[in-house]
Design an enzyme around this catalytic site. Structure first.
Site, PDB file in Angstrom:
ATOM      1  N   LYS A  54       0.841  -1.371   0.106  1.00  0.00           N
ATOM      2  CA  LYS A  54      -0.071   0.147  -0.189  1.00  0.00           C
ATOM      3  C   LYS A  54       0.666   1.169   0.114  1.00  0.00           C
ATOM      4  O   LYS A  54       0.678   2.188  -0.628  1.00  0.00           O
ATOM      5  CB  LYS A  54      -1.062  -0.175   1.246  1.00  0.00           C
ATOM      6  CG  LYS A  54      -2.115  -1.145   1.231  1.00  0.00           C
ATOM      7  CD  LYS A  54      -2.753  -1.103   2.394  1.00  0.00           C
ATOM      8  CE  LYS A  54      -3.864  -2.195   2.137  1.00  0.00           C
ATOM      9  NZ  LYS A  54      -4.600  -2.643   3.366  1.00  0.00           N
ATOM     10  N   GLN A  98      -4.900  -1.320   9.647  1.00  0.00           N
ATOM     11  CA  GLN A  98      -4.802  -2.766   9.171  1.00  0.00           C
ATOM     12  C   GLN A  98      -5.411  -3.654  10.145  1.00  0.00           C
ATOM     13  O   GLN A  98      -4.922  -3.989  11.338  1.00  0.00           O
ATOM     14  CB  GLN A  98      -3.404  -3.060   8.816  1.00  0.00           C
ATOM     15  CG  GLN A  98      -3.048  -4.370   8.195  1.00  0.00           C
ATOM     16  CD  GLN A  98      -3.735  -4.343   6.923  1.00  0.00           C
ATOM     17  OE1 GLN A  98      -3.530  -3.243   6.071  1.00  0.00           O
ATOM     18  NE2 GLN A  98      -4.287  -5.357   6.278  1.00  0.00           N
ATOM     19  N   ASP A 121     -11.829   3.445   4.165  1.00  0.00           N
ATOM     20  CA  ASP A 121     -11.920   2.028   4.199  1.00  0.00           C
ATOM     21  C   ASP A 121     -13.530   1.921   4.203  1.00  0.00           C
ATOM     22  O   ASP A 121     -14.099   0.951   3.815  1.00  0.00           O
ATOM     23  CB  ASP A 121     -11.539   1.224   5.425  1.00  0.00           C
ATOM     24  CG  ASP A 121     -10.629  -0.107   4.963  1.00  0.00           C
ATOM     25  OD1 ASP A 121     -10.475  -0.203   3.787  1.00  0.00           O
ATOM     26  OD2 ASP A 121     -10.065  -0.762   6.052  1.00  0.00           O
TER      27      ASP A 121
END
Length: 298
Positions: A54, A98, A121
């Site tokens: 990422k 995460q 997200d």
């Protein structure tokens, strides 16, 4: 019939290129680059790989990457304090914690702490609520990437029958909401759904996100259906092999003889997730700086 192979890797590469171009334009207008902060707690090898990939993708797309690593024994207070700091940092447009977190940490409390304007997200209650209400907002990356692939194939999805297998907050539920917004007739199924094969045989679109290797068989599908396989499962290794084969939730080999179009695993939905994460970060940056997007189709 031999199904069209939906090349998510190629589509994602094109999306990332577009994001990079628009991100450069944003930097010129805002006087700074858009920024994505990724928080990793612990030393899980798979999570470390995801975070590194990422970070590299963010930098390659002309944005700033901020990586924050906390030890496995980090406290809830430490993690939430870091999220608060990132919320207040004007250089950070997107925050991604995460998951999964170590078992002693409250994941939902951490997600709830993220400012909705930086929730790339799409998991905060505000983001999920706006999606359910049909309002503009940040949407979970994997479902949005799946929708992009579907629209690339069909254009208008209006009136199509869609079955989503899986009811998670990460994929199943938001995927259903996105398809409803496209005027599909949507059914949410799951591992306990009765007569699932019969249900799928009436579906123009099948999105499989249930986490069971090769569960969906060819004779479950309507001829010509479009199949989006979100599942990533590793089979036990064959004798002499170090790792088992990666497969999806759909039996790709046989399903490709019935479906009209299908995503492979790997190389289908997977590459779309990071590409859409970059897209969401860029969208958030424009909103945070009150700058209109130059590409309204992003």
């Amino acid at each position: 019939m031999s199904a069209r192979r939906i090349d998510g890797k190629a589509f994602a590469a094109g999306l990332r290129e577009r994001v990079g171009t628009i991100a450069a334009d944003f930097a010129g207008k805002a006087g700074r680059k858009a920024g994505l902060a990724v928080v990793l707690v612990g030393d899980d090898p798979a999570s470390q790989v995801y975070v590194r990939s990422k970070g590299k993708a963010t930098v390659a797309a002309n944005m700033n990457s901020f990586e924050h690593r906390l030890p496995t024994d980090a406290t809830q207070e430490q993690l939430e304090g870091l999220v608060d700091t990132l919320n207040a940092n004007p250089e950070v447009d997107g925050i991604l914690v995460q998951l999964p977190l170590p078992a002693h940490l409250n994941e939902q409390a951490v997600v709830d702490r993220i400012a909705p304007a930086k929730d790339v997200d799409g998991l905060t209650p505000v983001s999920t609520g706006r999606l359910a209400l049909g309002l503009d907002g940040l949407v979970p990356c994997t479902p949005l990437g799946s929708l992009m692939l579907l629209k690339d194939i069909h254009g208008d999805l209006s009136g199509m029958n869609a079955v989503v297998i899986g009811r998670s907050i990460l994929v199943g539920k938001p995927m259903a909401q996105l398809l409803l917004a496209e005027s599909c007739t949507v059914t949410i199924a799951h591992s306990r759904t009765k007569n699932l094969p019969e249900l799928l045989r009436g579906a123009d679109i099948v999105v499989a996100a249930v986490g069971r290797p090769e569960m969906v068989r060819a004779d479950w599908l309507k001829p010509g259906a479009t199949v989006i396989d979100v599942g990533i499962n590793r089979l036990p290794p064959e004798p002499g092999a170090e790792k088992g084969k990666l497969v999806g939730d759909v039996a790709y080999g046989e399903a490709s003889e019935v479906a009209g179009a299908i995503t492979p695993v790997p190389g289908g939905v997977g590459p779309m997730t990071i590409a859409v994460l970059l897209r969401n970060t860029l969208v958030a940056a424009h909103r945070n700086e009150n700058i209109a997007l130059t590409d309204t189709t992003l």
